[in-house]
Design a protein around this motif. Structure first.
Motif, PDB file in Angstrom:
ATOM      1  N   ALA A  62      -3.333  -2.615  -8.174  1.00 50.23           N
ATOM      2  CA  ALA A  62      -4.750  -2.565  -7.808  1.00 50.23           C
ATOM      3  C   ALA A  62      -5.057  -1.386  -6.890  1.00 50.23           C
ATOM      4  O   ALA A  62      -6.228  -0.971  -6.776  1.00 50.23           O
ATOM      5  N   LEU A  63      -4.022  -0.843  -6.255  1.00 52.03           N
ATOM      6  CA  LEU A  63      -4.222   0.275  -5.326  1.00 52.03           C
ATOM      7  C   LEU A  63      -3.870   1.624  -5.958  1.00 52.03           C
ATOM      8  O   LEU A  63      -3.924   2.651  -5.278  1.00 52.03           O
ATOM      9  N   THR A  64      -3.509   1.628  -7.237  1.00 52.17           N
ATOM     10  CA  THR A  64      -3.166   2.878  -7.912  1.00 52.17           C
ATOM     11  C   THR A  64      -4.362   3.427  -8.674  1.00 52.17           C
ATOM     12  O   THR A  64      -5.315   2.709  -8.958  1.00 52.17           O
ATOM     13  N   ALA A  77       8.331  -2.511   7.376  1.00 52.79           N
ATOM     14  CA  ALA A  77       7.057  -1.891   7.737  1.00 52.79           C
ATOM     15  C   ALA A  77       7.242  -0.627   8.572  1.00 52.79           C
ATOM     16  O   ALA A  77       6.363   0.247   8.597  1.00 52.79           O
ATOM     17  N   ASN A  78       8.399  -0.490   9.251  1.00 51.92           N
ATOM     18  CA  ASN A  78       8.654   0.709  10.057  1.00 51.92           C
ATOM     19  C   ASN A  78       8.733   1.971   9.205  1.00 51.92           C
ATOM     20  O   ASN A  78       8.510   3.080   9.705  1.00 51.92           O
ATOM     21  N   ILE A  79       9.094   1.820   7.937  1.00 52.49           N
ATOM     22  CA  ILE A  79       9.358   2.998   7.100  1.00 52.49           C
ATOM     23  C   ILE A  79       8.039   3.650   6.683  1.00 52.49           C
ATOM     24  O   ILE A  79       7.226   3.037   5.988  1.00 52.49           O
ATOM     25  N   PRO A  80       7.800   4.911   7.075  1.00 49.97           N
ATOM     26  CA  PRO A  80       6.591   5.614   6.632  1.00 49.97           C
ATOM     27  C   PRO A  80       6.753   6.138   5.206  1.00 49.97           C
ATOM     28  O   PRO A  80       7.851   6.135   4.648  1.00 49.97           O
ATOM     29  N   LEU A  81       5.662   6.578   4.628  1.00 49.69           N
ATOM     30  CA  LEU A  81       5.682   7.102   3.269  1.00 49.69           C
ATOM     31  C   LEU A  81       6.472   8.406   3.167  1.00 49.69           C
ATOM     32  O   LEU A  81       7.225   8.612   2.212  1.00 49.69           O
ATOM     33  N   ALA A  82       6.295   9.308   4.118  1.00 51.08           N
ATOM     34  CA  ALA A  82       6.796  10.681   3.999  1.00 51.08           C
ATOM     35  C   ALA A  82       8.294  10.777   3.691  1.00 51.08           C
ATOM     36  O   ALA A  82       8.684  11.506   2.764  1.00 51.08           O
ATOM     37  N   ASP A 113       0.824  -1.212   0.000  1.00 53.73           N
ATOM     38  CA  ASP A 113       0.000   0.000   0.000  1.00 53.73           C
ATOM     39  C   ASP A 113       0.856   1.260   0.000  1.00 53.73           C
ATOM     40  O   ASP A 113       0.495   2.279  -0.602  1.00 53.73           O
ATOM     41  N   ARG A 114       2.034   1.193   0.627  1.00 54.30           N
ATOM     42  CA  ARG A 114       2.892   2.380   0.636  1.00 54.30           C
ATOM     43  C   ARG A 114       3.586   2.589  -0.705  1.00 54.30           C
ATOM     44  O   ARG A 114       3.756   3.725  -1.158  1.00 54.30           O
TER      45      ARG A 114
END
Length: 357
Positions: free
Chosen positions: A243-245, A336-341, A208-209
């Motif tokens: 599928a998420l784009t 998973a720790n890595i956020p999008l920002a 998702d990210r």
């Protein structure tokens, strides 16, 4: 002992994975630079052959087929050994830790057989297979390219900065094939490559990210090309991301490309975004701006080599398992720790900078 007379043939043995093979090319580059008339051969696993086929520093690539077992394996290796003996190598460098390679080095080198001084081999006959052992740096203190190049110390060779670069030529037919593929899908200008997968899933980020990142960069006006190897698990990951784009500026070539075609796609991109994987090393070898997402990997050994990059480590955003404790067969993802920002910020920062070749 430093080499006083230019050798006519040298064999490099590297029985590892694709990325390891690519990061060995500076050794061949340096040897060819110092001995222009010398024929440099390599012995590798069969599946890694495409990374070396167009390398101008390498005369011949010999391969071992890991799919063979039992008597078929024995017969194939005896036949290979007979052919290799005909080449009459003066120097053989074994750049990994398999005993099989040590046997080959001992049997094939007429003057010098060079290996590494692996601590785990010190209580074995390892030392007897070589005329010299090169030093092995402590874990996670030296990049893999620099470690490979230490094998040249017994020859009295210190590589120059230019010799330390990886070599990955892109065949023109592959470039033409890629241009046609992209054109058919409406990509004719600048684009970014996202390669979300690795052969080991513990090195992967969340689907998702990656989708959010692709969506945002597409909204910024960039074409996005999603790539993976022709592996079902990797193609399923790409399908999940797609599928998420929501943008028609995002296309997928997942599972559709050979290694040479993948190199062509990466070489044409403005920016490569991926995890610790072979394509990340390919991007660095092609001197592309690179965003590298790392989990429990040894960063000092495996970061992008000699290119402009931004590295985002999961360890900076939470607790992370130590690299040597990872079960490589796990399906758990450790990024998973890595956020999008921070990933998006790193992309935008590199894209805003002027690229100086």
């Amino acid at each position: 002992m430093p080499q006083t007379e230019a050798p006519d043939r040298i064999l490099l043995i590297k029985l590892r994975h694709h990325g390891d093979i690519l990061l060995t090319t500076p050794v061949a580059r340096t040897l060819k630079s110092r001995y222009p008339r010398c024929e440099i051969d390599m012995l590798v696993y069969q599946e890694t052959l495409p990374l070396l086929l167009n390398n101008p520093d390498i005369s011949q690539v010999w391969t071992l087929d890991r799919k063979l077992h039992g008597w078929r394996k024995i017969l194939a290796q005896l036949a290979l050994l007979r052919e290799l003996r005909k080449r009459r190598y003066r120097i053989v460098l074994h750049l990994s830790d398999q005993m099989q390679g040590a046997f080959f080095a001992k049997l094939l080198a007429s003057e010098q057989a060079i290996g590494f001084d692996y601590p785990k081999r010190r209580k074995s006959p390892w030392r007897r297979f070589f005329t010299a052992l090169a030093p092995l740096a402590p874990s996670n203190t030296l990049h893999t390219v620099s470690q490979n190049l230490l094998a040249l110390q017994p020859l009295g060779i210190t590589p120059t900065e230019n010799e330390r670069r990886c070599v990955l030529p892109v065949p023109e037919p592959s470039r033409n094939e890629v241009r046609a593929l992209l054109r058919e899908r409406g990509v004719t200008g600048n684009y970014l490559v996202i390669h979300p997968a690795s052969r080991w899933f513990f090195k992967c980020w969340e689907d998702d990210r990656f989708a959010q990142l692709a969506n945002t960069l597409a909204d910024d006006g960039w074409h996005i090309v999603l790539t993976t190897a022709p592996d079902q698990n990797e193609m399923d990951m790409a399908a999940s991301i797609m599928a998420l784009t929501h943008s028609d500026r995002i296309i997928s070539l997942a599972g559709m490309l050979s290694l040479n075609q993948l190199a062509a796609v990466i070489d044409g991109a403005r920016l490569f975004i991926g995890v610790d994987s072979v394509p990340m090393h390919m991007a660095a070898a092609l001197n592309k701006d690179t965003i590298a997402l790392f989990g429990p990997s040894k960063i000092q050994e495996w970061h992008p080599w000699m290119t402009r990059y931004r590295l985002i480590s999961a360890a900076d955003y939470g607790e992370l398992i130590e690299p040597d404790q990872v079960d490589t067969a796990t399906r758990q993802r450790y990024l998973a720790n890595i956020p999008l920002a921070p990933v998006l910020d790193a992309c935008r920062a590199l894209l805003a900078e002027t690229r100086q070749e």
